[in-house]
Design a protein around this motif. Structure first.
Motif, PDB file in Angstrom:
ATOM      1  N   ASP A  24       0.828  -1.204   0.000  1.00 45.60           N
ATOM      2  CA  ASP A  24       0.000   0.000   0.000  1.00 45.60           C
ATOM      3  C   ASP A  24       0.867   1.260   0.000  1.00 45.60           C
ATOM      4  N   GLY A  25       1.929   1.241   0.774  1.00 47.59           N
ATOM      5  CA  GLY A  25       2.858   2.368   0.773  1.00 47.59           C
ATOM      6  C   GLY A  25       3.524   2.548  -0.571  1.00 47.59           C
ATOM      7  N   GLN A  26       3.835   1.423  -1.213  1.00 49.13           N
ATOM      8  CA  GLN A  26       4.455   1.479  -2.541  1.00 49.13           C
ATOM      9  C   GLN A  26       3.492   2.082  -3.564  1.00 49.13           C
ATOM     10  N   VAL A  27       2.217   1.732  -3.463  1.00 51.77           N
ATOM     11  CA  VAL A  27       1.201   2.283  -4.368  1.00 51.77           C
ATOM     12  C   VAL A  27       1.127   3.800  -4.195  1.00 51.77           C
ATOM     13  N   SER A  28       1.190   4.263  -2.956  1.00 51.95           N
ATOM     14  CA  SER A  28       1.164   5.708  -2.710  1.00 51.95           C
ATOM     15  C   SER A  28       2.357   6.404  -3.350  1.00 51.95           C
ATOM     16  N   LEU A  29       3.531   5.779  -3.266  1.00 56.70           N
ATOM     17  CA  LEU A  29       4.716   6.355  -3.888  1.00 56.70           C
ATOM     18  C   LEU A  29       4.588   6.374  -5.410  1.00 56.70           C
ATOM     19  N   ILE A  30       4.013   5.323  -5.968  1.00 60.33           N
ATOM     20  CA  ILE A  30       3.836   5.246  -7.417  1.00 60.33           C
ATOM     21  C   ILE A  30       2.886   6.339  -7.888  1.00 60.33           C
ATOM     22  N   GLU A  31       1.827   6.582  -7.136  1.00 60.19           N
ATOM     23  CA  GLU A  31       0.861   7.616  -7.526  1.00 60.19           C
ATOM     24  C   GLU A  31       1.479   9.003  -7.531  1.00 60.19           C
ATOM     25  N   ARG A  32       2.491   9.222  -6.710  1.00 58.72           N
ATOM     26  CA  ARG A  32       3.141  10.531  -6.656  1.00 58.72           C
ATOM     27  C   ARG A  32       4.303  10.656  -7.621  1.00 58.72           C
ATOM     28  N   ALA A  33       4.736   9.555  -8.215  1.00 54.81           N
ATOM     29  CA  ALA A  33       5.887   9.591  -9.129  1.00 54.81           C
ATOM     30  C   ALA A  33       5.543  10.408 -10.366  1.00 54.81           C
ATOM     31  N   LEU A  42       9.992   1.935  -8.860  1.00 56.93           N
ATOM     32  CA  LEU A  42       9.104   1.576  -7.753  1.00 56.93           C
ATOM     33  C   LEU A  42       8.337   0.283  -8.026  1.00 56.93           C
ATOM     34  N   ALA A  43       8.048   0.007  -9.282  1.00 56.07           N
ATOM     35  CA  ALA A  43       7.311  -1.212  -9.626  1.00 56.07           C
ATOM     36  C   ALA A  43       8.161  -2.454  -9.425  1.00 56.07           C
ATOM     37  N   THR A  44       9.466  -2.333  -9.614  1.00 55.89           N
ATOM     38  CA  THR A  44      10.337  -3.499  -9.485  1.00 55.89           C
ATOM     39  C   THR A  44      11.001  -3.581  -8.117  1.00 55.89           C
ATOM     40  N   LEU A  45      10.801  -2.600  -7.294  1.00 51.43           N
ATOM     41  CA  LEU A  45      11.469  -2.534  -5.998  1.00 51.43           C
ATOM     42  C   LEU A  45      10.953  -3.583  -5.018  1.00 51.43           C
ATOM     43  N   ILE A  46       9.698  -3.913  -5.104  1.00 50.86           N
ATOM     44  CA  ILE A  46       9.088  -4.803  -4.130  1.00 50.86           C
ATOM     45  C   ILE A  46       8.911  -6.195  -4.751  1.00 50.86           C
ATOM     46  N   THR A  47       9.322  -7.218  -4.018  1.00 53.24           N
ATOM     47  CA  THR A  47       9.185  -8.592  -4.489  1.00 53.24           C
ATOM     48  C   THR A  47       8.468  -9.425  -3.436  1.00 53.24           C
ATOM     49  N   LEU A  48       7.829 -10.466  -3.879  1.00 50.12           N
ATOM     50  CA  LEU A  48       7.068 -11.345  -2.999  1.00 50.12           C
ATOM     51  C   LEU A  48       8.008 -12.356  -2.350  1.00 50.12           C
ATOM     52  N   PRO A  49       8.090 -12.376  -1.024  1.00 51.23           N
ATOM     53  CA  PRO A  49       8.930 -13.375  -0.364  1.00 51.23           C
ATOM     54  C   PRO A  49       8.392 -14.782  -0.616  1.00 51.23           C
ATOM     55  N   PHE A  50       9.278 -15.752  -0.671  1.00 48.21           N
ATOM     56  CA  PHE A  50       8.871 -17.121  -0.963  1.00 48.21           C
ATOM     57  C   PHE A  50       7.897 -17.660   0.079  1.00 48.21           C
ATOM     58  N   VAL A  65       0.005  -3.378  -6.831  1.00 49.32           N
ATOM     59  CA  VAL A  65       1.173  -2.530  -7.063  1.00 49.32           C
ATOM     60  C   VAL A  65       1.513  -2.514  -8.549  1.00 49.32           C
ATOM     61  N   LYS A  66       1.556  -3.677  -9.163  1.00 52.62           N
ATOM     62  CA  LYS A  66       1.907  -3.758 -10.592  1.00 52.62           C
ATOM     63  C   LYS A  66       0.847  -3.068 -11.456  1.00 52.62           C
ATOM     64  N   MET A  67      -0.418  -3.255 -11.129  1.00 56.27           N
ATOM     65  CA  MET A  67      -1.489  -2.627 -11.906  1.00 56.27           C
ATOM     66  C   MET A  67      -1.443  -1.107 -11.784  1.00 56.27           C
ATOM     67  N   ARG A  68      -1.222  -0.613 -10.581  1.00 54.98           N
ATOM     68  CA  ARG A  68      -1.173   0.844 -10.390  1.00 54.98           C
ATOM     69  C   ARG A  68       0.049   1.438 -11.077  1.00 54.98           C
ATOM     70  N   ALA A  69       1.169   0.704 -11.057  1.00 54.30           N
ATOM     71  CA  ALA A  69       2.358   1.185 -11.754  1.00 54.30           C
ATOM     72  C   ALA A  69       2.098   1.254 -13.255  1.00 54.30           C
ATOM     73  N   GLU A  70       1.411   0.257 -13.788  1.00 58.83           N
ATOM     74  CA  GLU A  70       1.090   0.274 -15.218  1.00 58.83           C
ATOM     75  C   GLU A  70       0.155   1.427 -15.549  1.00 58.83           C
ATOM     76  N   ASP A  71      -0.859   1.643 -14.715  1.00 60.90           N
ATOM     77  CA  ASP A  71      -1.790   2.749 -14.944  1.00 60.90           C
ATOM     78  C   ASP A  71      -1.075   4.099 -14.895  1.00 60.90           C
ATOM     79  N   ARG A  72      -0.190   4.269 -13.920  1.00 61.27           N
ATOM     80  CA  ARG A  72       0.530   5.542 -13.788  1.00 61.27           C
ATOM     81  C   ARG A  72       1.465   5.755 -14.973  1.00 61.27           C
TER      82      ARG A  72
END
Length: 129
Positions: A24-33, A42-50, A65-72
């Motif tokens: 959620d924090g990452q999405v907020s950062l993406i919206e302000r980019a 920002l889209a590649t910064l966060i990865t899913l732990p195993f 996160v990926k969808m919002r980055a694509e939209d932005r």
């Protein structure tokens, strides 16, 4: 981990909630980019732990996160194209080079947008002729 153990299940749930909050924090950062480079970073910064790969909450948060980055990124490309269409003939070549350089930053989960942006540029150029 033994998933039958209530303590392990609760720890996994807590980790999933923590990851979702981070997303959620990452999405907020993406919206302000305001640049494509920043959005791609920002889209590649966060990865899913195993350990969370089987958790639906964590996967959904990462998908958002990926969808919002694509939209932005699409919004930023549209703004660039609008500026290109409105520009004088003398400025268009300079703007075109700047856009192509900016689109080179579309990598990782946003790499497919590069061809989309180039097709939009071709359409804008044909419209302006």
């Amino acid at each position: 981990m033994a998933f039958r153990d209530p303590v392990d299940r609760n720890m996994l749930r807590m980790e999933a909630r923590r990851f979702a909050t981070r997303c959620d924090g990452q999405v907020s950062l993406i919206e302000r980019a305001d640049t494509l480079r920043e959005v791609a970073r920002l889209a590649t910064l966060i990865t899913l732990p195993f350990s969370l790969s089987g958790d639906d909450t964590a996967r959904d948060a990462l998908r958002v996160v990926k969808m919002r980055a694509e939209d932005r990124a699409r919004e930023l490309v549209q703004e660039q194209l609008q500026n290109y269409v409105r520009a004088d003939e003398n400025q268009r070549e300079k703007l075109r080079r700047a856009m192509l350089d900016a689109w080179a930053n579309l990598t990782g989960p946003l790499a497919h947008l590069r061809t989309w942006a180039q097709s939009k540029l071709v359409a804008a150029e044909q419209q302006g002729e």
